[in-house]
Design a protein around this motif. Structure first.
Motif, PDB file in Angstrom:
ATOM      1  N   PHE A   1      30.562 -18.264   2.632  1.00 62.63           N
ATOM      2  CA  PHE A   1      29.907 -17.091   3.221  1.00 62.63           C
ATOM      3  C   PHE A   1      29.671 -16.051   2.128  1.00 62.63           C
ATOM      4  O   PHE A   1      30.578 -15.780   1.321  1.00 62.63           O
ATOM      5  CB  PHE A   1      30.785 -16.472   4.312  1.00 62.63           C
ATOM      6  CG  PHE A   1      31.017 -17.386   5.486  1.00 62.63           C
ATOM      7  CD1 PHE A   1      30.120 -17.397   6.549  1.00 62.63           C
ATOM      8  CD2 PHE A   1      32.112 -18.245   5.517  1.00 62.63           C
ATOM      9  CE1 PHE A   1      30.343 -18.247   7.636  1.00 62.63           C
ATOM     10  CE2 PHE A   1      32.323 -19.084   6.581  1.00 62.63           C
ATOM     11  CZ  PHE A   1      31.430 -19.097   7.657  1.00 62.63           C
ATOM     12  N   THR A   2      28.462 -15.508   2.134  1.00 59.37           N
ATOM     13  CA  THR A   2      28.175 -14.453   1.150  1.00 59.37           C
ATOM     14  C   THR A   2      27.459 -13.304   1.862  1.00 59.37           C
ATOM     15  O   THR A   2      26.578 -13.523   2.687  1.00 59.37           O
ATOM     16  CB  THR A   2      27.271 -14.985   0.016  1.00 59.37           C
ATOM     17  OG1 THR A   2      26.061 -15.492   0.584  1.00 59.37           O
ATOM     18  CG2 THR A   2      27.953 -16.092  -0.767  1.00 59.37           C
ATOM     19  N   GLY A   3      27.857 -12.088   1.521  1.00 56.81           N
ATOM     20  CA  GLY A   3      27.283 -10.925   2.206  1.00 56.81           C
ATOM     21  C   GLY A   3      26.626  -9.987   1.212  1.00 56.81           C
ATOM     22  O   GLY A   3      27.077  -9.855   0.070  1.00 56.81           O
ATOM     23  N   ASP A   4      25.557  -9.303   1.673  1.00 62.30           N
ATOM     24  CA  ASP A   4      24.837  -8.443   0.729  1.00 62.30           C
ATOM     25  C   ASP A   4      24.706  -6.996   1.213  1.00 62.30           C
ATOM     26  O   ASP A   4      25.202  -6.631   2.291  1.00 62.30           O
ATOM     27  CB  ASP A   4      23.474  -9.060   0.378  1.00 62.30           C
ATOM     28  CG  ASP A   4      22.501  -9.065   1.559  1.00 62.30           C
ATOM     29  OD1 ASP A   4      22.690  -8.275   2.515  1.00 62.30           O
ATOM     30  OD2 ASP A   4      21.545  -9.869   1.513  1.00 62.30           O
ATOM     31  N   LEU A   5      24.006  -6.211   0.407  1.00 58.45           N
ATOM     32  CA  LEU A   5      23.833  -4.778   0.675  1.00 58.45           C
ATOM     33  C   LEU A   5      23.165  -4.512   2.022  1.00 58.45           C
ATOM     34  O   LEU A   5      23.457  -3.538   2.698  1.00 58.45           O
ATOM     35  CB  LEU A   5      23.001  -4.160  -0.465  1.00 58.45           C
ATOM     36  CG  LEU A   5      22.455  -2.741  -0.290  1.00 58.45           C
ATOM     37  CD1 LEU A   5      23.571  -1.742  -0.058  1.00 58.45           C
ATOM     38  CD2 LEU A   5      21.655  -2.325  -1.525  1.00 58.45           C
ATOM     39  N   LYS A   6      22.240  -5.398   2.422  1.00 61.06           N
ATOM     40  CA  LYS A   6      21.526  -5.148   3.674  1.00 61.06           C
ATOM     41  C   LYS A   6      22.307  -5.616   4.890  1.00 61.06           C
ATOM     42  O   LYS A   6      21.819  -5.505   6.007  1.00 61.06           O
ATOM     43  CB  LYS A   6      20.158  -5.848   3.648  1.00 61.06           C
ATOM     44  CG  LYS A   6      19.135  -5.064   2.860  1.00 61.06           C
ATOM     45  CD  LYS A   6      17.730  -5.547   3.156  1.00 61.06           C
ATOM     46  CE  LYS A   6      16.966  -4.529   3.967  1.00 61.06           C
ATOM     47  NZ  LYS A   6      15.534  -4.822   4.040  1.00 61.06           N
ATOM     48  N   GLY A   7      23.498  -6.177   4.665  1.00 64.31           N
ATOM     49  CA  GLY A   7      24.303  -6.626   5.799  1.00 64.31           C
ATOM     50  C   GLY A   7      24.041  -8.067   6.197  1.00 64.31           C
ATOM     51  O   GLY A   7      24.549  -8.529   7.211  1.00 64.31           O
ATOM     52  N   ALA A   8      23.252  -8.757   5.396  1.00 69.62           N
ATOM     53  CA  ALA A   8      23.009 -10.179   5.680  1.00 69.62           C
ATOM     54  C   ALA A   8      24.202 -10.991   5.171  1.00 69.62           C
ATOM     55  O   ALA A   8      24.615 -10.820   4.023  1.00 69.62           O
ATOM     56  CB  ALA A   8      21.733 -10.640   4.991  1.00 69.62           C
ATOM     57  N   VAL A   9      24.761 -11.826   6.054  1.00 68.02           N
ATOM     58  CA  VAL A   9      25.841 -12.724   5.636  1.00 68.02           C
ATOM     59  C   VAL A   9      25.306 -14.150   5.767  1.00 68.02           C
ATOM     60  O   VAL A   9      24.919 -14.572   6.856  1.00 68.02           O
ATOM     61  CB  VAL A   9      27.102 -12.557   6.509  1.00 68.02           C
ATOM     62  CG1 VAL A   9      28.205 -13.492   6.017  1.00 68.02           C
ATOM     63  CG2 VAL A   9      27.580 -11.109   6.476  1.00 68.02           C
ATOM     64  N   LYS A  10      25.246 -14.834   4.632  1.00 69.04           N
ATOM     65  CA  LYS A  10      24.672 -16.182   4.636  1.00 69.04           C
ATOM     66  C   LYS A  10      25.787 -17.220   4.560  1.00 69.04           C
ATOM     67  O   LYS A  10      26.761 -17.042   3.832  1.00 69.04           O
ATOM     68  CB  LYS A  10      23.702 -16.334   3.455  1.00 69.04           C
ATOM     69  CG  LYS A  10      22.485 -15.410   3.623  1.00 69.04           C
ATOM     70  CD  LYS A  10      21.446 -15.579   2.536  1.00 69.04           C
ATOM     71  CE  LYS A  10      20.317 -14.590   2.703  1.00 69.04           C
ATOM     72  NZ  LYS A  10      19.487 -14.829   3.900  1.00 69.04           N
ATOM     73  N   GLN A  11      25.599 -18.266   5.335  1.00 68.91           N
ATOM     74  CA  GLN A  11      26.553 -19.375   5.307  1.00 68.91           C
ATOM     75  C   GLN A  11      25.872 -20.561   4.638  1.00 68.91           C
ATOM     76  O   GLN A  11      24.792 -20.980   5.053  1.00 68.91           O
ATOM     77  CB  GLN A  11      27.001 -19.753   6.726  1.00 68.91           C
ATOM     78  CG  GLN A  11      28.103 -20.813   6.722  1.00 68.91           C
ATOM     79  CD  GLN A  11      28.608 -21.121   8.130  1.00 68.91           C
ATOM     80  OE1 GLN A  11      28.000 -20.716   9.127  1.00 68.91           O
ATOM     81  NE2 GLN A  11      29.710 -21.848   8.219  1.00 68.91           N
ATOM     82  N   TRP A  12      26.503 -21.087   3.590  1.00 69.37           N
ATOM     83  CA  TRP A  12      25.908 -22.148   2.777  1.00 69.37           C
ATOM     84  C   TRP A  12      26.738 -23.420   2.887  1.00 69.37           C
ATOM     85  O   TRP A  12      27.964 -23.345   3.003  1.00 69.37           O
ATOM     86  CB  TRP A  12      25.871 -21.753   1.286  1.00 69.37           C
ATOM     87  CG  TRP A  12      25.333 -20.375   0.999  1.00 69.37           C
ATOM     88  CD1 TRP A  12      26.051 -19.219   1.013  1.00 69.37           C
ATOM     89  CD2 TRP A  12      24.000 -20.024   0.634  1.00 69.37           C
ATOM     90  NE1 TRP A  12      25.249 -18.153   0.676  1.00 69.37           N
ATOM     91  CE2 TRP A  12      23.965 -18.623   0.431  1.00 69.37           C
ATOM     92  CE3 TRP A  12      22.818 -20.762   0.452  1.00 69.37           C
ATOM     93  CZ2 TRP A  12      22.819 -17.947   0.066  1.00 69.37           C
ATOM     94  CZ3 TRP A  12      21.676 -20.085   0.074  1.00 69.37           C
ATOM     95  CH2 TRP A  12      21.672 -18.677  -0.106  1.00 69.37           C
ATOM     96  N   ASP A  13      26.059 -24.552   2.784  1.00 64.80           N
ATOM     97  CA  ASP A  13      26.765 -25.831   2.678  1.00 64.80           C
ATOM     98  C   ASP A  13      27.153 -26.009   1.221  1.00 64.80           C
ATOM     99  O   ASP A  13      26.296 -26.043   0.337  1.00 64.80           O
ATOM    100  CB  ASP A  13      25.845 -26.965   3.136  1.00 64.80           C
ATOM    101  CG  ASP A  13      26.568 -28.293   3.148  1.00 64.80           C
ATOM    102  OD1 ASP A  13      26.700 -28.877   4.222  1.00 64.80           O
ATOM    103  OD2 ASP A  13      27.028 -28.732   2.053  1.00 64.80           O
ATOM    104  N   VAL A  14      28.444 -26.096   0.990  1.00 68.60           N
ATOM    105  CA  VAL A  14      28.912 -26.130  -0.401  1.00 68.60           C
ATOM    106  C   VAL A  14      28.421 -27.388  -1.108  1.00 68.60           C
ATOM    107  O   VAL A  14      28.035 -27.355  -2.276  1.00 68.60           O
ATOM    108  CB  VAL A  14      30.455 -26.034  -0.429  1.00 68.60           C
ATOM    109  CG1 VAL A  14      30.968 -26.259  -1.841  1.00 68.60           C
ATOM    110  CG2 VAL A  14      30.909 -24.680   0.107  1.00 68.60           C
TER     111      VAL A  14
END
Lengths: 332, 431, 954
Positions: free
Chosen positions: A160-173
């Motif tokens: 999970f990665t989160g950014d300044l705009k509040g988007a949290v992305k979930q990635w397949d490792v």
């Protein structure tokens, strides 16, 4: 015995500069801190013995992560380098240095199996590295604003990665594929009058049972440039398909507060660390309530924290140039 | 007590009026005057007309951090997390937040020794834009009004003082003090054209021509009875308005090539820089734009990353284009704020108001190129060399574009110094 | 004001300076104006037309132009006194107060933001004041005295409150607006450019103003700022240019003497002492003193300022201009008239309406604004007037120089007295400081007494309660003697009571001690007061001396100001006369150039004639030459032909000779050959015969040669004549060229002189306007412009009628009321107010475009493109000009007679009848645009509304 209402500061150690980041060594021997300068410091928990780690960075250290075994750790700096260090060394020197990002590395995390290192920063990219040799493995692109936080799912398959705009992305490792995006919209605001973006996912934590994703930061930013805002956590239900938070958890009255870090406790509570107009706080929520059920006041504005493997000790770093160890249990 | 000297004043006015009537006679349309202001210095205006200078002010609203821009101190307690980078001028380094600007340093002059001793936003802004300290009972024209009066030909079809406001708004500003509303800014709210430049709905082209024709006829008959400077100024204002309407495209930045929009950046600041370029090329004498907002008491570094990136892109393109088009010799570009920001980093990672040692960046006209003038100490807490204040800067700006800053405006019989007479330009700086 | 007897006499002399224009006091003010401002000699300047007068005076007195109906009626009125009646009618209009209030508002507030007093309240207060006929000095006194504490008169405090009670801002604006002096530059030093504005003037005024301050007090249920006042002190100052020389000034009104104040010992200055949220009240109010002196009628500076402002209201510029730059170097157009106006206005008890009436009735006010037709005639007489003027100037210059010397001496004397006064008054300051300290000690001692007293009283109250408890308990114990507990309690009470009583006694003792301790500071305070008395007494003679010097200085200053003024008037006349003389010279030069041009043109013509006349000669000689040349060519050909023939012949002779000789030789070899012999003979014969012919050829050749020679001579002669003709022609061409140049030069001279005359005429006309011999063009204020547009487009009329209808329905006047002038007048006021309220919202737009910035003078004209863009494109002006039932556009559309339509148009919008050309132009447009007449009529109205003639009052 975990009892947050008995929380108390056990000890504190001074540093040379205001502190930004801290991590416990997984073996429970040390806490390592990064400050408003280029040098790291390691404190021995047993006696507070301090060792400086110079020579790695050119500027401030924003992120830290330990290897699974705790023998090494990595630090991410404002110049974009990741440096490998030997944890327990008496004569610290960089083991390895890689030019990892353009600009700050704001957050790093090591996968539960200890194999991977994830890093994210101001160049909008998330990168995966081989923790053992620093080899680049994968690059995850898709964030439109600075990446503020990265954290692995406890099962290690997703990130999970989160950014300044509040988007949290979930990635397949394994594949680097973007699986879904959570929108922590309350964490971000554009102030038209001041012409600035403000907010961001500053703390990110997945509950050990994999049910909850907590993204923390600030809201009510009526005056971003003047630090008028309050802390908030957006709670996402990972079992559902909802991209928006199922709950917004707040801490009323913590003016000028920001959640800088989040950890799940063994009793299912969520713990956040916040700065604030009147100092710093450890704030505790139950996943089923909007309001915090307890908050513990720290003596100075806090900027980051980490939870010891014992689940009881909390390290916090402060603007007043101290690292503090708080125990979430009754005094002994 | 000297002898009565009213006579010379009146003769000066006589001279001015003659020059005005002379201009009148010399033109085909018979209606040329912008107002009465020029009459105090017809000779100067004439001189400047042959080599019109332009001035651009970029106001870094809120107080730009000198440490995150023009005067970085990396590796010190006060320096913050950003590094400095080399520029196209060997020996001059600026913040890593300005990589594109670093490439055009050969055009710039950094003034690193600014000390204005005023930490209030309103007062700081007043000082930097008027060159004076605020005093009760006294009001001074802002630089745009001074430039409009001294640099713009009276007969220009376009306004001489334009302020592009970051938000909305529009209309006439209240920034010309005793120079009068003629020199007040025309504000382009967020870069939109001035108000009332389009025909009202329902009015046909034919009707428009007819009503102005009739208006001119009526005027002609009245002016045959008596023609004075005020009647000329009045009738000319309508012709100027019509010309302005014809030139409305000047305010339409969308007419600039798409590639330039891309280069300057598709945010407001980039668009405003591009609009400023367009205005200057069309002959506007003074353009002020702002970039909001640098009052970073909180999270100074996060905000500066984002703000400086916008600025770096628009500003570097702007300077480069002016240089490439040969306009830097006649154009003075000033990047100023109300003050700088504290070397001390506060507990919100912010920086507060700081006026004792900060920087202003200028380019063009008679300023030297590729120069860093003035110095601060290691931690940026004191000026150690080349100190100057708002008054010195104001004198220097004006001198750089050929205005005698020690001269005076004659307003309705009063002599009002153009710049603070108790201050002077920076010694030995201009080429 | 306490002044010595000798000072008083001098002072009286100052205020009753002899009137220099020599009229009797019974002269009306308007006649005084006209006699002082008589048009320049030699010029015929009458008064403007009726239509122009009506529009002018309407705009000036009520802020609106007349309606078409009013204009028609006025033009048709044959009464000789119709202008006087019209002035009185306008002054009686409800709009008079509205308009004058707006003008006074602009003087006083210059469109500053309404941060403390809402605009409506302020404006209403001004309107009410004017309607009540409040004289200017009363209005000014109310404003200068205002604190804003009383809600009923609070608006008067706007002058102070909306300047945020900032002393320097207030000094500047009081100086400018009430005294006509912008002293701002004299704050830090004597004014660098105006000798007459002294730093002492600034600080003298500041001493009145500086004690004022803003304090927030509860006013009903809201907190408001009021402009309170503290006790004042003398102000010390030094020039930033001459540091170290200290000056000191008590309060001094501009153009007046320094004032005396009653002595209050430190601690005794206030009726109410300053405290948070409390309005302090000093025993001596400087603010009241300022108001009193300024408005008393004797302050010339105050009087002239307001007279000048009212003058400017009517004439578009002040007698002294700019209005706030009244000083010796800028004495204005006519200082004598200025002085008279100030005195007259004060003498008529500052009645603004009456004063404006006198101005409106003067011929000077009614001058035309057109350039006079006989300017050049007047100019011709100017040069002769110069010498006497110069002589006058020399005399006035000498008077001025001695006045200046006297002033400088008075200044030096004053400064000497000040220098002597300073160390002595410093002792007084010291004594005051010590007294203040002593007062502090006394206050502390008294406070200690009060505190001890308070404690003792509190304790005593406890003791009393206890005593009551003891009594009650003992009474109870007596009733229940068996109750041991009760007895014990009673005993306990008694014991406690005794203890507290003891404590009370101890506290009483403290009170006594503290009370005793007051004696020393009381004495100290008394002593320090005596010290003040002593020090004050010591300053008295020096202060008297200073005041004496002040009186002399003021007298000298006025004397000098008057002399500068007198000089200025002569200088202005010299400038005018010189400019006229220059105009005459230019005219002469032009005439000369004109004559020269005629001469040069004649010369040019003659030369051309000469040139043309010579042309046949040249032609003739050309043809003679051609003939001769041709003849010569023919002769040459003839010679050649003869010579060729001769050559042929000689060749034949030669051939024959050869043949003859050959034949002879052959015969000798063949003698006797008969054929040969015969041939030989024949050949010989032929040879002889041929030889005989040779002479003939020679003759021919000779003849041809002779002929050629003759032809050559002839040709040469012709050629010479031709060459001579060319030279002559070139000469004549040269003469023509010279003549052309001469014509050109003379023509450009003429153009130059024409330009000079135009410029000088313009200067002269401008100068006449500035000196009120011709009218000035006055730009309408934003308010006037707005109301004028509403008036001429009937927007105002429609709203008025709507209000009439509403009131007639809601509150109809009874028949009796309709006959009652007071009731009718009240109804008119009501209607005016209602219509104003409905439309006033539009003012802000006009102010935004046509008004100067807040806090800036509002009288300077400017024209900007954004104004024109507003008028053209914002839509509102166009829509007001559109056809609506009964408005001018409607009348124009419905009027089938184009001439009458043009009349409606011009009467309604420009308040005059159209000229024939204008009528024709309108008719032409309306005919061509028959298909969209309504649109065309709207364009016409818009065109007139946006014309210079409408924009200006003229």
């Amino acid at each position: 015995m975990l009892d947050v209402k008995q929380a108390h500061v056990v000890t504190q150690w001074p540093a040379d500069r205001p502190l930004n980041v801290c991590r416990f060594d997984p073996q429970g021997r040390y806490v390592v801190v990064g400050a408003e300068d280029a040098t790291l410091a390691r404190f021995q928990l047993s006696d507070g013995a301090k060792v400086l780690f110079p020579g790695g960075h050119q500027t401030w250290v924003f992120s830290l992560a330990f290897s699974k075994d705790g023998n090494t750790f990595v630090s991410g700096g404002g110049e974009g380098k990741i440096i490998w260090w030997e944890t327990a060394t008496a004569a610290p020197a960089p083991l390895r240095s890689i030019a990892a990002h353009k600009g700050w590395i704001r957050s790093m995390a090591v996968s539960p199996d200890g194999a991977l290192l994830a890093s994210g920063g101001n160049d909008l990219v998330v990168r995966l590295w081989n923790m053992s040799d620093g080899a680049a493995i994968r690059e995850l692109s898709g964030h439109e604003k600075h990446v503020y936080s990265v954290v692995f799912h406890p099962n290690g398959t997703t990130l999970f990665t989160g950014d300044l705009k509040g988007a949290v992305k979930q990635w397949d490792v394994a594949t680097g594929q973007l699986l879904r995006t959570f929108e922590a919209k309350p964490l971000y605001a554009y102030n038209d009058g001041q012409g600035v973006d403000f907010g961001g996912v500053r703390g990110l934590a997945v509950s050990p049972d994999g049910k909850w994703l907590a993204a923390g930061g600030l809201h009510k930013a009526s005056n971003p440039l003047g630090a008028v805002h309050e802390p908030i956590v957006c709670l996402f239900d990972l079992a559902s398909d909802k991209p928006e938070p199922v709950r917004q958890q707040i801490a009323e009255g913590v003016t000028q507060g920001i959640i800088w870090g989040l950890r799940w406790l063994s009793d299912g509570s969520l713990m956040g660390v916040s700065g604030g107009g009147s100092g710093g706080f450890l704030i505790f929520w139950k996943p089923d309530a909007d309001k915090d059920y307890y908050r513990f006041a720290l003596p100075s504005l806090a900027r980051e924290m980490d939870l010891h493997l014992d689940g009881l000790q909390v390290a916090t770093v402060h603007h007043d140039r101290h690292v503090r160890i708080t125990k979430l249990a009754a005094k002994t | 007590m000297q002898d009565a000297n009213y006579a010379c004043r009146s003769s000066e006015h006589t001279l001015a009026r003659r020059s005005f009537l002379g201009t009148l006679a010399a033109t085909a349309t018979g209606a040329v005057a912008g107002g009465l202001g020029i009459f105090s210095s017809p000779v100067i205006a004439q001189q400047l007309k042959s080599d019109q200078k332009r001035v651009v002010v970029i106001n870094m609203h809120g107080g730009l951090s000198q440490l995150e821009s023009w005067d970085p101190k990396p590796g010190t307690d006060t320096g913050g997390p950003f590094l400095s980078i080399p520029t196209s001028v060997p020996g001059i380094q600026i913040s890593e937040l300005l990589p594109q600007t670093a490439q055009i340093m050969q055009h710039l002059c950094l003034l690193r020794g600014v000390n204005t001793s005023e930490d209030d936003h309103g007062k700081g802004r007043f000082m930097m834009l008027t060159g004076r300290r605020q005093m009760p009972g006294l009001d001074f024209p802002e630089m745009g009004a001074v430039c409009a009066k001294t640099l713009m030909p009276e007969t220009s079809d376009l306004p001489g003082h334009i302020v592009i406001t970051p938000g909305g708004g529009g209309g006439r500003g209240n920034d010309s003090a005793y120079l009068g509303p003629k020199y007040s800014s025309i504000q382009l709210g967020n870069g939109n054209p001035p108000p009332n430049t389009a025909l009202p709905g329902g009015l046909t082209e034919q009707s428009e021509l007819a009503r102005h024709d009739f208006r001119r006829q009526v005027n002609e008959r009245f002016l045959n009875r008596r023609r004075t400077a005020v009647t000329e100024a009045f009738t000319y204002s309508y012709e100027q308005a019509l010309k302005l309407m014809q030139k409305k495209d000047v305010f339409d930045v969308s007419k600039e090539p798409a590639a330039d929009h891309e280069r300057y950046g598709k945010h407001d600041f980039g668009r405003h820089c591009l609009l400023a370029r367009r205005l200057l090329e069309s002959g506007v004498g003074f353009v002020q734009l702002a970039h909001s907002n640098y009052d970073t008491h909180n999270e100074n570094f996060n905000f500066h990353i984002e703000q400086m990136a916008e600025f770096d892109r628009g500003f570097s393109c702007f300077v480069k284009d002016l240089a490439d088009r040969g306009m830097l010799e006649s154009t003075l570009l000033i990047v100023l704020s109300e003050f700088g920001r504290t070397p001390n980093i506060n507990h919100y990672a912010g920086r507060d108001h700081w006026s004792r040692a900060w920087s202003v960046c200028v380019a063009g006209a008679r300023f030297p190129r590729g120069v860093a003038f003035g110095k601060t100490n290691d931690k940026g807490t004191e000026v150690t060399e080349g100190q100057c204040d708002h008054g010195n800067l104001f004198h220097t700006y004006l001198t750089a574009v050929g205005v005698d800053s020690n001269g005076s405006f004659n307003i309705d019989g009063r002599d009002l110094p153009i710049a603070d007479p108790s201050s002077k330009m920076i010694d030995g700086l201009l080429t | 004001m306490r002044v010595t007897t000798s000072g008083l006499i001098l002072l009286l002399a100052l205020f009753s300076a002899p009137q220099t224009w020599g009229q009797t006091p019974s002269d009306t003010l308007s006649s005084v104006i006209d006699q002082t401002l008589a048009p320049p000699s030699g010029l015929t300047i009458g008064v403007c037309s009726d239509a122009e007068f009506l529009r002018r005076v309407s705009l000036d007195l009520i802020g609106y132009p007349p309606t078409a109906v009013e204009t028609r009626a006025f033009l048709a009125d044959p009464a000789p006194d119709k202008r006087i009646k019209m002035v009185d009618q306008l002054l009686a209009s409800p709009r008079f107060a509205r308009h004058l209030a707006t003008a006074i508002d602009l003087w006083l507030m210059e469109r500053r933001p309404n941060s403390n007093i809402p605009q409506d309240e302020w404006h209403a207060w001004l309107v009410k004041s004017i309607r009540e006929g409040k004289p200017w000095n009363v209005l000014a006194r109310e404003i200068l005295n205002a604190d804003g504490a009383d809600p009923a008169t609070r608006p008067a405090a706007r002058f102070y409150l909306d300047r945020n009670s900032e002393p320097n801002q207030i000094v500047r604006d009081v100086g400018r607006i009430f005294f006509g002096r912008d002293l701002q530059c004299a704050q830090c030093h004597d004014h660098p450019l105006v000798d007459d504005f002294k730093q002492a003037d600034y600080h003298g005024l500041l001493a009145f103003i500086a004690p004022g301050y803003s304090v927030a007090i509860k006013n009903g249920d809201r907190t408001v700022n009021i402009h309170a006042e503290k006790a004042g002190t003398d102000l010390q100052f030094e020039s930033v240019f001459y540091k170290g020389t200290l000056h000191r000034t008590p309060p001094r009104v501009p153009g007046d003497l320094l004032i005396d104040e009653p002595n209050f010992y430190p601690g005794e200055e206030y009726t109410v002492v300053p405290a948070d949220n409390i309005q302090a009240v000093p025993k001596f109010s400087r603010r009241q003193k300022l108001a009193e002196i300024a408005t008393s009628g004797t302050n010339r500076v105050f009087n002239e300022n307001i007279a000048n402002r009212l003058w400017s209201h009517m004439f578009g510029r002040g007698l002294v201009h700019p209005l706030d730059m009244h000083h010796a170097d800028n004495p204005g157009t006519n200082p004598v008239l200025m002085k008279a106006l100030g005195e007259r206005f004060a003498a008529m008890s500052y009645d603004m309406k009456g004063f404006l009436r006198e101005i409106a009735l003067s011929q000077s006010y009614q001058r035309p604004f057109d350039a006079p037709g006989d300017l050049l005639t007047a100019a011709a007489q100017a040069a002769a007037q110069l010498a006497p003027l110069e002589a006058e100037r020399t005399a006035a210059g000498a008077t001025y120089t001695s006045a200046k010397t006297a002033f400088e001496q008075a200044t030096t004397a004053y400064e000497a007295a000040e220098k002597a006064y300073l160390p002595v008054v410093a002792e007084l300051d010291k004594a005051r400081t010590q007294c203040a300290e002593a007062k502090k000690g006394l206050d502390a001692a008294n406070a200690a007494v009060a505190e001890a007293q308070k404690q003792a009283t509190t304790k005593q109250e406890i003791a009393t309660s206890l005593q009551q408890a003891v009594t009650a308990a003992q009474a109870a114990a007596q009733k229940l003697p068996a109750d041991a507990e009760l007895a014990a309690a009673a005993a306990k009470f008694a014991e406690r009571s005794t203890q507290v009583t003891g404590e009370v006694a101890a506290l009483q003792k403290v009170v006594e001690e503290k009370t005793a301790a007051v004696a020393a500071p009381t004495n100290a305070y008394a002593t320090s007061k005596t010290a003040i008395d002593v020090a004050l007494a010591a300053t008295q003679p020096l202060r008297e001396s200073l005041k004496q010097k002040d009186i002399e200085l003021l007298a000298a200053r006025r004397q000098m100001q008057d002399q500068v003024g007198a000089l200025a008037v002569i200088d202005a006349r010299i400038v005018t006369t010189k400019s006229l003389a220059a105009l005459a010279t230019a005219k002469q030069s032009l005439d000369t150039a004109q004559l020269a041009l005629a001469a040069r043109e004649t010369e040019h013509k003659a030369a051309m004639e000469q040139l043309v006349a010579y042309a046949p000669t040249v032609t003739e000689r050309e043809s003679v030459l051609k003939v001769a040349t041709d003849a010569l060519s023919a002769a040459a050909v003839a010679v050649q032909t003869a010579q060729a023939e001769q050559a042929n012949h000689l060749a034949l002779v030669k051939d024959l000779t050869t043949a003859t000789e050959a034949t002879g030789a052959a015969l000798a070899k063949l003698p006797g050959d008969a054929v040969l012999a015969d041939a030989s003979t024949k050949l010989k014969e032929r040879l002889v015969a041929t030889q005989t012919e040779s002479a003939q050829y020679q003759t021919k050749v000779d003849k041809a040669s002779t002929d050629k020679t003759t032809a050559t001579v002839t040709r040469d002669a012709a050629q010479k004549l031709m060459e001579e003709a060319v030279v002559e022609r070139t000469r004549r061409e040269q003469v023509v060229a010279t003549a052309v140049t001469a014509v050109d030069t003379t023509q450009s001279d003429r153009t130059k002189f024409q330009g000079e005359i135009a410029a000088l005429s313009n200067d002269a006309v401008d100068g006449y306007s500035k000196r009120f011999a011709l009218a000035n063009l006055k730009a309408l204020t934003p308010e006037q412009l707005c109301w004028s547009i509403f008036q001429v487009t009937d927007v105002y009329g429609r709203h008025w009628n709507a209000e009439v209808a509403e009131l007639d329905k809601a509150a109809p006047l009874t028949d009796a009321q309709k006959q009652d002038p007071a009731a009718v007048a009240a109804r008119m006021l009501d209607l005016e107010q209602r219509t104003y309220d409905k439309l006033k919202g539009n003012l802000s737009t006009f102010i935004q475009f046509y008004g100067a910035g807040a806090g800036q003078p509002q009288s300077d004209f400017f024209a900007t493109a954004d104004q024109a863009l507003y008028a053209a494109n914002a839509g509102s002006v166009s829509s007001w000009c559109a056809q609506t039932g009964g408005n001018v556009t409607d009348l124009v559309v419905n009027q089938l007679d184009a001439k009458l339509a043009a009349e409606e148009l011009y009467l309604a919008v420009l308040s005059r009848l159209p000229t024939e050309t204008e009528t024709a132009a309108v008719a032409d447009i309306l005919t061509k645009r028959a298909a969209d007449k309504s649109v065309a009529a709207q364009e016409l109205v818009w065109g007139l509304v946006n014309s210079a003639e409408f924009r200006f009052n003229h």
